[in-house]
Structure formats: C-alpha cells, structure tokens
Design an enzyme around this catalytic site. Sequence first.
Site, PDB file in Angstrom:
ATOM      1  N   HIS A  68     -31.346 -28.435  79.862  1.00  0.00           N
ATOM      2  CA  HIS A  68     -30.870 -29.119  81.078  1.00  0.00           C
ATOM      3  C   HIS A  68     -30.308 -28.112  82.074  1.00  0.00           C
ATOM      4  O   HIS A  68     -30.521 -28.216  83.279  1.00  0.00           O
ATOM      5  CB  HIS A  68     -29.773 -30.127  80.723  1.00  0.00           C
ATOM      6  CG  HIS A  68     -30.271 -31.395  80.111  1.00  0.00           C
ATOM      7  ND1 HIS A  68     -31.343 -32.090  80.620  1.00  0.00           N
ATOM      8  CD2 HIS A  68     -29.813 -32.119  79.046  1.00  0.00           C
ATOM      9  CE1 HIS A  68     -31.534 -33.189  79.885  1.00  0.00           C
ATOM     10  NE2 HIS A  68     -30.634 -33.221  78.934  1.00  0.00           N
ATOM     11  N   GLU A  76     -34.560 -36.424  80.062  1.00  0.00           N
ATOM     12  CA  GLU A  76     -34.241 -36.375  78.635  1.00  0.00           C
ATOM     13  C   GLU A  76     -35.476 -36.070  77.805  1.00  0.00           C
ATOM     14  O   GLU A  76     -35.423 -35.293  76.848  1.00  0.00           O
ATOM     15  CB  GLU A  76     -33.592 -37.687  78.191  1.00  0.00           C
ATOM     16  CG  GLU A  76     -32.220 -37.956  78.791  1.00  0.00           C
ATOM     17  CD  GLU A  76     -31.219 -36.855  78.476  1.00  0.00           C
ATOM     18  OE1 GLU A  76     -31.327 -36.239  77.394  1.00  0.00           O
ATOM     19  OE2 GLU A  76     -30.339 -36.608  79.312  1.00  0.00           O
ATOM     20  N   HIS A 129     -31.554 -28.561  73.382  1.00  0.00           N
ATOM     21  CA  HIS A 129     -31.787 -29.671  74.325  1.00  0.00           C
ATOM     22  C   HIS A 129     -30.839 -29.563  75.513  1.00  0.00           C
ATOM     23  O   HIS A 129     -31.261 -29.645  76.678  1.00  0.00           O
ATOM     24  CB  HIS A 129     -31.585 -30.998  73.584  1.00  0.00           C
ATOM     25  CG  HIS A 129     -31.581 -32.202  74.472  1.00  0.00           C
ATOM     26  ND1 HIS A 129     -32.650 -33.066  74.560  1.00  0.00           N
ATOM     27  CD2 HIS A 129     -30.621 -32.708  75.303  1.00  0.00           C
ATOM     28  CE1 HIS A 129     -32.362 -34.038  75.415  1.00  0.00           C
ATOM     29  NE2 HIS A 129     -31.130 -33.842  75.873  1.00  0.00           N
ATOM     30  N   GLU A 130     -29.560 -29.362  75.245  1.00  0.00           N
ATOM     31  CA  GLU A 130     -28.568 -29.298  76.328  1.00  0.00           C
ATOM     32  C   GLU A 130     -28.749 -28.039  77.180  1.00  0.00           C
ATOM     33  O   GLU A 130     -28.599 -28.084  78.404  1.00  0.00           O
ATOM     34  CB  GLU A 130     -27.150 -29.350  75.747  1.00  0.00           C
ATOM     35  CG  GLU A 130     -26.808 -30.658  75.065  1.00  0.00           C
ATOM     36  CD  GLU A 130     -26.965 -31.869  75.980  1.00  0.00           C
ATOM     37  OE1 GLU A 130     -26.725 -31.722  77.202  1.00  0.00           O
ATOM     38  OE2 GLU A 130     -27.352 -32.941  75.505  1.00  0.00           O
TER      39      GLU A 130
END
Length: 306
Positions: free
Chosen positions: A144, A215, A140-141
């Site tokens: 980004h 997100e 997930h990070e």
Amino acid sequence: MQSRFRSDRRLTVRMTVTMFLLGLLYVAFIAALIALLKSWVLVVVIAALVIGAQYWFSDRIALYAMHGRIVEREEYPQLHGVVDRLCAAADMPKPLVAVSNMDMPNAFATGRNPDHAVLCVTSGLLRRLEPDELEGVLAHELSHVAHKDVAVITLASFLGVIAGLVVRFAFYSELFGRGRKDQNTIVVFGAVMGISALVYAISFLLIRALSRYRELAADRAAAHLTGRPSALASALTKVSGDIARIPTRDLRTAQAFNAFYFTPAFGAEPGISRYFSTHPTLEQRLEQLGRISAELGEAATPGKAV
C-alpha cells in the site's frame, strides 16, 4: 524511488480517475457552499485546514485513534527483522514500525508517502500469526505504501469528511440556533444539508470502490513479493475468523478506520454493510490467492520480488 513491488497499472488508473472525479466534485461543492453561505473565506479556510490536517497528520491521527505507538528494534526485534527483510526485497525505505495494544488482530499502513510512512500491527495480530503469515500481512501493508494508494485514500476521504462536518454543523446550528429564522435562512439551511449529503454519498461510493480494488492489488503484490500466497491466505482466514467472533459493539471504534485495515472490523453479522465495504469479500481474496499459488507453483522462491 521505484520499489520492486509488482506494479499495477489498473490500480494507478483507478486512483487517477477517482481523484479526478472527486476533484471535480470538490470544486462544485466548494462553489455551492460559497454561493449559499456568502462567505468564500470561511469555506476555503475550513477546506484547507481539513485537507492539510489529513495530509500532514494522518499517521499521527490514526496511531492516536488506534492507541498505537512507535516501537524500537530492542522492543520488537522479530517484527523489525521481518520489516527489514521485506523492505530490502522490495527496495523501498523502511517505514516507522508501531504496535497497537489491541486484542483485535489487524494491521494498517498510513502516511503521506514512502518516506513518511508508518506500519502498525496490533498485539492481537502478533500473538495469533505464525512467522510466514505475519510476513504476508506486512508485505500486503508495505505494498500500500509502495503503490502510494495510502496517500490517495487519505486525500480522497477528506471530501467526505468536510461534507459530513458541514451537515453536522448545519444541523446543530439549526437545532441550537437562537432568534427567529426567516424563510431565506431555512432555504439556505436545507440547500446546504442536501448538497452536503449528496457529496458525502457520492464520495463514499467512489472511495469504497477504489478501496476494494486496492486491497486485491495489495494481496497480489504481497503474494508475488514473498512467493508464498498460501501463507497470506492462511493469515486472511485466521484474522477474519477471529474478528468475526468479536462482538460488534467492541468493534465500533475500529470500524471508522476500516479503509486502512488489512481486514475490515466487521462483527459476526455485518448484514447489508458488506455491499458497501472497504474490502472485497474473503472468498474473492482467497480465490485470487489460489490462482496466484497455481501460477507460481512449487518453483516459487521465498522473498522473490517481481
């Protein structure tokens, strides 16, 4: 270099529109301050310093504020191993890896581009998550960073920072200023406060709207890269539940960085602040991951990049 993280055109459009609108707002804000303060040099210098500091030193500022430090492979071999595998699967540069000695379970990515990025996890997160859950959070990070929305959020937030600083400076100048103030000074003071407050409010809403969407985009990209949306859903549920049990007073310092976190640092009763959150609700995120899990089915292959 284009990574193998699932691209999201809607995220790109939202980032472009947000930056365009904030750019227009920024130009109008600077012009208004120059007209009111009669010193374009001071205004431009302050604006340039703030945006420069946020762009070039955002990673260091975030790490310092969250008590994070860069760690080598010898200290955290398993953590580095997961990051290595994900970066190889996504075909992207490996960021610096950092650990924050905080019990609050969370993670964040920061940096101006994929070649100058930092991925930080808290010691509380490492203690609580299973390996597949940790992989989902890290994916997930990393998404980004790959989507470059970390840099966009960093740049977008500087306008609100400038507006907030101007309000604070004007307030204390009025509060502690010496000598008699004429009517013109009072009018200028009121105008500066009013314009700065308006700019802060508009930038606040624009950034929050972009942050909530990014997100969801990161959840989607991570779920498709790892092929295990259920593991990410499990991590979300576990981390959100643990953070909710932490007293709000202990989360106040961390809340300033909510836009960068995997899960916002809300206490047990966030109240109306949910409507202005940097993140979608847990229910929205879990519902989306549930749909992706159904789409992938049992044929999903761990580590598959889409």
